[in-house]
Each structure stands twice: as C-alpha cells, then as structure tokens.
Design an enzyme around this catalytic site. Structure first.
Site, PDB file in Angstrom:
ATOM      1  N   TRP A  71      30.952  33.924   8.737  1.00 45.30           N
ATOM      2  CA  TRP A  71      29.824  32.986   8.786  1.00 45.30           C
ATOM      3  C   TRP A  71      29.698  32.394  10.193  1.00 45.30           C
ATOM      4  O   TRP A  71      28.607  32.362  10.773  1.00 45.30           O
ATOM      5  CB  TRP A  71      30.060  31.879   7.751  1.00 45.30           C
ATOM      6  CG  TRP A  71      28.940  30.929   7.541  1.00 45.30           C
ATOM      7  CD1 TRP A  71      27.613  31.121   7.864  1.00 45.30           C
ATOM      8  CD2 TRP A  71      29.032  29.640   6.932  1.00 45.30           C
ATOM      9  NE1 TRP A  71      26.887  30.019   7.489  1.00 45.30           N
ATOM     10  CE2 TRP A  71      27.729  29.102   6.928  1.00 45.30           C
ATOM     11  CE3 TRP A  71      30.079  28.893   6.387  1.00 45.30           C
ATOM     12  CZ2 TRP A  71      27.447  27.837   6.392  1.00 45.30           C
ATOM     13  CZ3 TRP A  71      29.806  27.641   5.858  1.00 45.30           C
ATOM     14  CH2 TRP A  71      28.502  27.123   5.862  1.00 45.30           C
ATOM     15  N   HIS A 131      42.167  34.762  15.575  1.00 40.89           N
ATOM     16  CA  HIS A 131      42.960  34.071  14.548  1.00 40.89           C
ATOM     17  C   HIS A 131      44.232  33.493  15.175  1.00 40.89           C
ATOM     18  O   HIS A 131      45.086  32.960  14.465  1.00 40.89           O
ATOM     19  CB  HIS A 131      43.390  35.046  13.443  1.00 40.89           C
ATOM     20  CG  HIS A 131      42.288  35.478  12.522  1.00 40.89           C
ATOM     21  ND1 HIS A 131      41.280  34.646  12.097  1.00 40.89           N
ATOM     22  CD2 HIS A 131      42.043  36.677  11.918  1.00 40.89           C
ATOM     23  CE1 HIS A 131      40.481  35.309  11.282  1.00 40.89           C
ATOM     24  NE2 HIS A 131      40.915  36.537  11.163  1.00 40.89           N
ATOM     25  N   SER A 164      40.666  33.057  -1.694  1.00 41.11           N
ATOM     26  CA  SER A 164      39.866  34.015  -0.931  1.00 41.11           C
ATOM     27  C   SER A 164      40.763  35.111  -0.355  1.00 41.11           C
ATOM     28  O   SER A 164      40.449  36.305  -0.400  1.00 41.11           O
ATOM     29  CB  SER A 164      39.137  33.277   0.195  1.00 41.11           C
ATOM     30  OG  SER A 164      38.348  34.164   0.939  1.00 41.11           O
TER      31      SER A 164
HETATM   32  P1  A3P Z   1      35.303  33.531  -0.611  1.00 44.33           P
HETATM   33  O1  A3P Z   1      36.344  34.608  -0.755  1.00 44.33           O
HETATM   34  O2  A3P Z   1      35.793  32.215  -1.129  1.00 44.33           O
HETATM   35  O3  A3P Z   1      34.006  33.913  -1.178  1.00 44.33           O
HETATM   36  P2  A3P Z   1      36.437  35.112   6.613  1.00 44.33           P
HETATM   37  O4  A3P Z   1      35.077  35.428   7.118  1.00 44.33           O
HETATM   38  O5  A3P Z   1      37.199  34.164   7.503  1.00 44.33           O
HETATM   39  O6  A3P Z   1      37.200  36.330   6.268  1.00 44.33           O
HETATM   40  O7  A3P Z   1      36.236  34.265   5.286  1.00 44.33           O
HETATM   41  C1  A3P Z   1      35.694  34.872   4.153  1.00 44.33           C
HETATM   42  C2  A3P Z   1      35.159  33.802   3.224  1.00 44.33           C
HETATM   43  O8  A3P Z   1      33.919  33.295   3.745  1.00 44.33           O
HETATM   44  C3  A3P Z   1      34.844  34.378   1.877  1.00 44.33           C
HETATM   45  O9  A3P Z   1      35.062  33.307   0.952  1.00 44.33           O
HETATM   46  C4  A3P Z   1      33.387  34.730   2.023  1.00 44.33           C
HETATM   47  O10 A3P Z   1      32.700  34.914   0.817  1.00 44.33           O
HETATM   48  C5  A3P Z   1      32.883  33.543   2.792  1.00 44.33           C
HETATM   49  N1  A3P Z   1      31.633  33.799   3.514  1.00 44.33           N
HETATM   50  C6  A3P Z   1      31.249  34.936   4.123  1.00 44.33           C
HETATM   51  N2  A3P Z   1      30.034  34.800   4.671  1.00 44.33           N
HETATM   52  C7  A3P Z   1      29.631  33.535   4.413  1.00 44.33           C
HETATM   53  C8  A3P Z   1      28.452  32.814   4.707  1.00 44.33           C
HETATM   54  N3  A3P Z   1      27.444  33.354   5.371  1.00 44.33           N
HETATM   55  N4  A3P Z   1      28.374  31.539   4.283  1.00 44.33           N
HETATM   56  C9  A3P Z   1      29.384  30.978   3.589  1.00 44.33           C
HETATM   57  N5  A3P Z   1      30.522  31.627   3.268  1.00 44.33           N
HETATM   58  C10 A3P Z   1      30.656  32.891   3.678  1.00 44.33           C
END
Ligand code: A3P
Length: 324
Positions: A71, A131, A164
């Site tokens: 995101w 990270h 997650s």
């Molecule tokens: P969930 O597994 O709780 O749905 P990262 O990008 O750091 O790997 O984190 C992934 C998490 O961010 C996942 O959470 C994912 O669904 C969520 N995510 C991905 N895109 C997003 C967006 N545009 N807005 C909000 N959450 C998002």
C-alpha cells in the site's frame, strides 16, 4: 536460541557460520545485528551495507513485513510521480504494474552485486523500500544529518501482523507447514523474519521522535481511518504538496481511491499471474492482497492469545510513547 553451526546447505556459508541460529520457520534463521534473517537475507544485507551509496534526496519506505508495504509503495509512487503520471489516467503505471515492482527493495535475498548497480542507475530522487531495521540501514541512510535520506516508516497492530504473516507464508511457501498457534508463539517470542518486531518498531519510532523532519512514523490503522489526511501528509513529506488547484479538483481523494485495497486487489495485474521477486520463489501476485482489514485478528486469535501478545507489546514499548 542456540549457537549452532551454520551448514553449507543453509546457503550463506562463512557469513553465517558464527551467528546464533534457530529453527522453527521454513529454514533456519540467523541472528544478525540484533534481528532474525534467513541466510540469504544475511548475504543480501551485508552486500547492501557494503555497496549501496545513499543520496541525500533518496526517500526510503521502511516497514516490518506485512505492515502495509504494498500500500505504501502504491501511495508513494503515485504521489512522487504525479507530475509525470496523472492520477486519473488510463495509462497510470499502477494499472499495469504490481506496486511491489514500482518501488525496488534495497535488500532482497536475490540482491546480487549487479542489482545494487541497478539501484545506482535509478534517477534521483529515488524511491526505495526496505525491511531493514533502522540500526542496520546502510551508512548514510540512517545518518542524522542533512545528508541523511528521508524515511517513511509504516507499522501495524502486531496481532494483525502475525495473522497476515501466517496467511502470506501459507500462500507463498509450499515448505511452510506450521500451524497458526505455533507461528504465533514464535512471533510472540520475537522470533520471526526481521524480528523482534518490537525492536524494529522502536528503532524507527525513537528516530522519528529525535528527528521528525527526516523520519515520518505512520500506523496502518491510522491510515485506514483517514487515508486522505495521510496522503496529504505524505505529499508534504515528499516535498510535493498538493496545490490548491489539486485540492479543489479532489486529487488527494483520487490518490486514495487509486491505491485503495479494493481497487488494487481487483486489477488483473494484481489478481492474476505470478512473479519471482525474491529469487527462487514464484509467488502469486495476489498474495500481497488478502483481506486488507483492521482487526482481522479477531477471527484467528483466542482472547488468551490476544491478551498475551498485548501484554508483551505493552511491556516492550513501555516508556517509548509508542502504543497500539
Ligand atoms: P492482510 O493480510 O491483513 O490482508 P505487506 O504489503 O507489507 O506485505 O502487507 C500486506 C498486508 O497489507 C495485507 O494485509 C494486505 O491485504 C494489506 N494490503 C495490501 N494492499 C493494501 C491496500 N492498498 N490498502 C490496505 N491494505 C493493503
């Protein structure tokens, strides 16, 4: 945790041979500079620390895994590039490219020397993600001086992070076989990739308190509660604030919409296909989009587990000013 010999099979040879190691996930992790890493990540981090040349105008998006990296990448790319790519445009790169591919990681298990070179070739100002914990950032990125880069750190409620994370590993790793309650215990002990998570959070948090102009500390939950406010905050931090005309035309709201979970998840580029982003592991593009909710932990943690994690978080963050 024990000091065990690193095996050649672990893949990083002499780099890891003197490091404490522990098993529990899909491969042994090694305790390097205060954090747990895979042997490949130790190699990559070492390489990046030795070779990466930070620039004063770099912007670094730093996250603990599963805190909303995808995101943040989408938002930052859209904001920083909106003079080149209009937000409402059927040719916007986010419509055809995965957000993960629009902002490269500093370190990656496959970050070979030539890929550090690729980072060098990027035009300024560069948008990069990591990270890495604050203390392990390559020299110059974390330096508290006018030469240091600006950093946006995004963290998330730990109970949602562990949920997650477990789903993500289940989806992308055929060799990830552990049950949720076991993964929870390891996470609770601070033993997870780039963990302990509380140390990761605190490294950036403390720096954001000392140097708020350089380190912007954000929480996933706050962004979800008021994304427009955060989009404006990010634009200012990137030194590309919205003009009055843009505000009047509703551009901040359009950025929120373009980068929303629902919109991104539904795009063919994110909902279909696979790519190898970390070297040797083909993962579905959709694995980065699961439920995108605040509080999904309620569907996975017992009350006892939730209390247990809350207690350790409270204890570890005590006195810092950071709380969830
Ligand atoms: P969930 O597994 O709780 O749905 P990262 O990008 O750091 O790997 O984190 C992934 C998490 O961010 C996942 O959470 C994912 O669904 C969520 N995510 C991905 N895109 C997003 C967006 N545009 N807005 C909000 N959450 C998002």
């Amino acid at each position: 945790q024990h000091n065990g010999p690193a095996t050649e099979a672990a893949g990083a040879g002499s780099l890891t041979s003197s490091l404490p190691t522990r098993e529990g996930w899909w491969t042994p992790f090694f305790f390097f500079q205060g954090f747990w890493l895979t042997p490949q990540a130790v190699k990559s981090v070492t390489l990046v620390q030795a070779r990466f040349q930070p620039r004063a105008d770099d912007i670094i998006l730093a996250t603990f895994p599963k805190c909303g990296t995808t995101w943040l990448k989408a938002l930052a790319f859209t904001l920083a590039n909106r003079s080149r790519h209009r937000v409402i445009d059927d040719k916007h790169p986010l419509l055809t490219q995965h957000p993960q591919d629009l902002v490269p990681f500093l370190e990656l298990p496959n970050r070979a020397l030539h890929l550090v070179g690729e980072l060098e070739a990027l035009p300024s100002p560069r948008l990069l993600s990591t990270h890495l914990p604050y203390a392990s950032l390559p020299f110059g990125v974390g330096t508290s001086s006018s030469l240091g880069c600006r950093i946006v750190y995004l963290c998330r409620e730990p109970k949602d992070v562990v949920v997650s994370m477990w789903h993500y590993y289940k989806k992308i790793r055929p060799d990830f076989l552990i049950e949720f309650h076991k993964a929870f215990e390891l996470f609770f002990e601070g033993f997870s990739l780039y963990g302990p998570f509380w140390e990761h959070f605190l490294g950036y948090w403390n720096q954001s308190v000392i140097d708020p102009d350089r380190v912007l500390f954000l929480k996933y939950e706050d962004m979800m509660a008021d994304p427009t406010k955060h989009v404006k905050m990010l634009a200012e931090f990137f030194r590309v604030p919205f003009s009055e005309d843009e505000e009047n035309a509703g551009v901040p709201e359009e950025v929120v919409k373009l980068c929303s979970f629902e919109n991104l998840k539904g795009l063919p580029v994110n909902s279909t296909g696979k790519a190898d982003r970390i070297g040797g592991l083909l993962m579905e593009n959709s694995s980065f989009f699961r439920s995108g909710k605040v509080g999904d932990w309620r569907n996975h943690l017992t009350e006892e587990m939730a209390n247990k994690l809350d207690c350790i978080v409270q204890e570890k963050l005590k006195g810092s000013g950071l709380a969830f």
